[in-house]
Design a protein around this motif. Structure first.
Motif, mmCIF file in Angstrom:
data_model
loop_
_atom_site.group_PDB
_atom_site.id
_atom_site.type_symbol
_atom_site.label_atom_id
_atom_site.label_comp_id
_atom_site.label_asym_id
_atom_site.label_seq_id
_atom_site.Cartn_x
_atom_site.Cartn_y
_atom_site.Cartn_z
ATOM 1 N N UNK A 26 -27.873 -1.166 -6.404
ATOM 2 C CA UNK A 26 -29.266 -0.732 -6.417
ATOM 3 C C UNK A 26 -29.498 0.344 -7.486
ATOM 4 N N UNK A 27 -28.569 1.265 -7.615
ATOM 5 C CA UNK A 27 -28.693 2.350 -8.592
ATOM 6 C C UNK A 27 -28.630 1.889 -10.034
ATOM 7 N N UNK A 28 -28.224 0.639 -10.269
ATOM 8 C CA UNK A 28 -28.159 0.092 -11.629
ATOM 9 C C UNK A 28 -29.523 -0.391 -12.123
ATOM 10 N N UNK A 29 -30.497 -0.472 -11.222
ATOM 11 C CA UNK A 29 -31.786 -1.078 -11.553
ATOM 12 C C UNK A 29 -32.743 -0.086 -12.189
ATOM 13 N N UNK A 30 -33.611 -0.595 -13.064
ATOM 14 C CA UNK A 30 -34.653 0.215 -13.691
ATOM 15 C C UNK A 30 -35.980 -0.041 -12.961
ATOM 16 N N UNK A 31 -37.066 0.613 -13.361
ATOM 17 C CA UNK A 31 -38.354 0.417 -12.671
ATOM 18 C C UNK A 31 -38.882 -1.028 -12.719
ATOM 19 N N UNK A 32 -38.402 -1.835 -13.654
ATOM 20 C CA UNK A 32 -38.827 -3.238 -13.726
ATOM 21 C C UNK A 32 -37.965 -4.143 -12.835
ATOM 22 N N UNK A 33 -37.051 -3.542 -12.070
ATOM 23 C CA UNK A 33 -36.151 -4.247 -11.156
ATOM 24 C C UNK A 33 -35.122 -5.110 -11.890
ATOM 25 N N UNK A 34 -34.773 -4.715 -13.125
ATOM 26 C CA UNK A 34 -33.691 -5.327 -13.908
ATOM 27 C C UNK A 34 -32.545 -4.336 -13.941
ATOM 28 N N UNK A 35 -31.332 -4.831 -14.215
ATOM 29 C CA UNK A 35 -30.230 -3.905 -14.466
ATOM 30 C C UNK A 35 -30.545 -3.168 -15.763
ATOM 31 N N UNK A 36 -30.507 -1.858 -15.725
ATOM 32 C CA UNK A 36 -30.811 -1.004 -16.865
ATOM 33 C C UNK A 36 -29.863 -1.299 -18.021
ATOM 34 N N UNK A 37 -30.391 -1.259 -19.261
ATOM 35 C CA UNK A 37 -29.566 -1.598 -20.418
ATOM 36 C C UNK A 37 -28.361 -0.672 -20.573
ATOM 37 N N UNK A 38 -28.480 0.583 -20.206
ATOM 38 C CA UNK A 38 -27.342 1.498 -20.283
ATOM 39 C C UNK A 38 -26.281 1.104 -19.253
ATOM 40 N N UNK A 39 -26.696 0.666 -18.082
ATOM 41 C CA UNK A 39 -25.735 0.207 -17.065
ATOM 42 C C UNK A 39 -25.009 -1.047 -17.539
ATOM 43 N N UNK A 40 -25.687 -1.899 -18.300
ATOM 44 C CA UNK A 40 -25.026 -3.086 -18.838
ATOM 45 C C UNK A 40 -23.860 -2.668 -19.755
ATOM 46 N N UNK A 41 -24.080 -1.615 -20.559
ATOM 47 C CA UNK A 41 -23.005 -1.110 -21.417
ATOM 48 C C UNK A 41 -21.880 -0.510 -20.573
ATOM 49 N N UNK A 42 -22.225 0.091 -19.442
ATOM 50 C CA UNK A 42 -21.199 0.614 -18.533
ATOM 51 C C UNK A 42 -20.362 -0.525 -17.955
ATOM 52 N N UNK A 43 -20.976 -1.684 -17.685
ATOM 53 C CA UNK A 43 -20.208 -2.852 -17.237
ATOM 54 C C UNK A 43 -19.184 -3.242 -18.308
ATOM 55 N N UNK A 44 -19.590 -3.176 -19.585
ATOM 56 C CA UNK A 44 -18.652 -3.473 -20.676
ATOM 57 C C UNK A 44 -17.492 -2.485 -20.671
ATOM 58 N N UNK A 45 -17.808 -1.206 -20.485
ATOM 59 C CA UNK A 45 -16.768 -0.180 -20.444
ATOM 60 C C UNK A 45 -15.800 -0.441 -19.294
ATOM 61 N N UNK A 46 -16.327 -0.757 -18.116
ATOM 62 C CA UNK A 46 -15.472 -1.043 -16.963
ATOM 63 C C UNK A 46 -14.548 -2.224 -17.267
ATOM 64 N N UNK A 47 -15.080 -3.263 -17.897
ATOM 65 C CA UNK A 47 -14.270 -4.430 -18.238
ATOM 66 C C UNK A 47 -13.200 -4.070 -19.269
ATOM 67 N N UNK A 48 -13.574 -3.247 -20.249
ATOM 68 C CA UNK A 48 -12.630 -2.843 -21.294
ATOM 69 C C UNK A 48 -11.481 -2.027 -20.696
ATOM 70 N N UNK A 49 -11.798 -1.095 -19.809
ATOM 71 C CA UNK A 49 -10.755 -0.297 -19.157
ATOM 72 C C UNK A 49 -9.858 -1.204 -18.317
ATOM 73 N N UNK A 50 -10.463 -2.138 -17.597
ATOM 74 C CA UNK A 50 -9.687 -3.098 -16.810
ATOM 75 C C UNK A 50 -8.762 -3.909 -17.708
ATOM 76 N N UNK A 51 -9.256 -4.347 -18.841
ATOM 77 C CA UNK A 51 -8.466 -5.130 -19.787
ATOM 78 C C UNK A 51 -7.283 -4.333 -20.314
#
Length: 146
Positions: A26-51
């Protein structure tokens, strides 16, 4: 909340991918009810650290030294909406150079690509505060995904 799994085996036309599962919160969402673009980059970071820690290979094991992200490019293809099932963050190596390597990413599910991105990571010498060359162990690991 998140987990990792091995991606498909590499083929002559497609490299092996590392797959990270990201749960939309829920905290990833912006006022338009989409995942916020900055959170999308955080998903990339999480994947990179996992890799970089995949199969126990981590800085603690001496496989990867310090790295910094030198560049990020992202194309937001479709809005990522609230959902109960995780999305896949797939990444693979597109280039390995003397002191850097590039990763490509897709945030997707079976039907939709939500984001395509690319990052450039540079080996970094923390004590000297400058770029360093990638070592053979790092290169061997990266070669499995290129």
């Amino acid at each position: 909340m998140t987990q990792t799994e091995a991606g498909p085996a590499a083929t002559a036309t497609a490299p092996k991918r590392h797959v990270y599962l990201a749960q939309v919160r829920y905290g990833d969402l912006d006022p338009q009810n989409h995942v916020n673009n900055v959170r999308m980059l955080a998903y990339l970071e999480d994947a990179r650290v996992s890799f970089l820690h995949y199969k126990g290979l981590s800085n603690d094991d001496g496989v990867f030294g310090a790295l910094v992200v030198a560049r990020t490019e992202a194309d937001y293809v479709a809005p990522l909406l609230p959902r109960t099932e995780p999305v896949r963050v797939e990444l693979w190596v597109t280039e390995v150079r003397n002191a850097s390597f590039s990763l490509a990413y897709e945030i997707r599910d079976d039907d939709t690509v939500f984001l395509r991105a690319r990052t450039v990571q540079v080996g970094f010498d923390v004590h000297a505060q400058r770029a360093r060359r990638l070592n053979g162990t790092e290169r061997d690991f990266l070669a499995q995904y290129s």
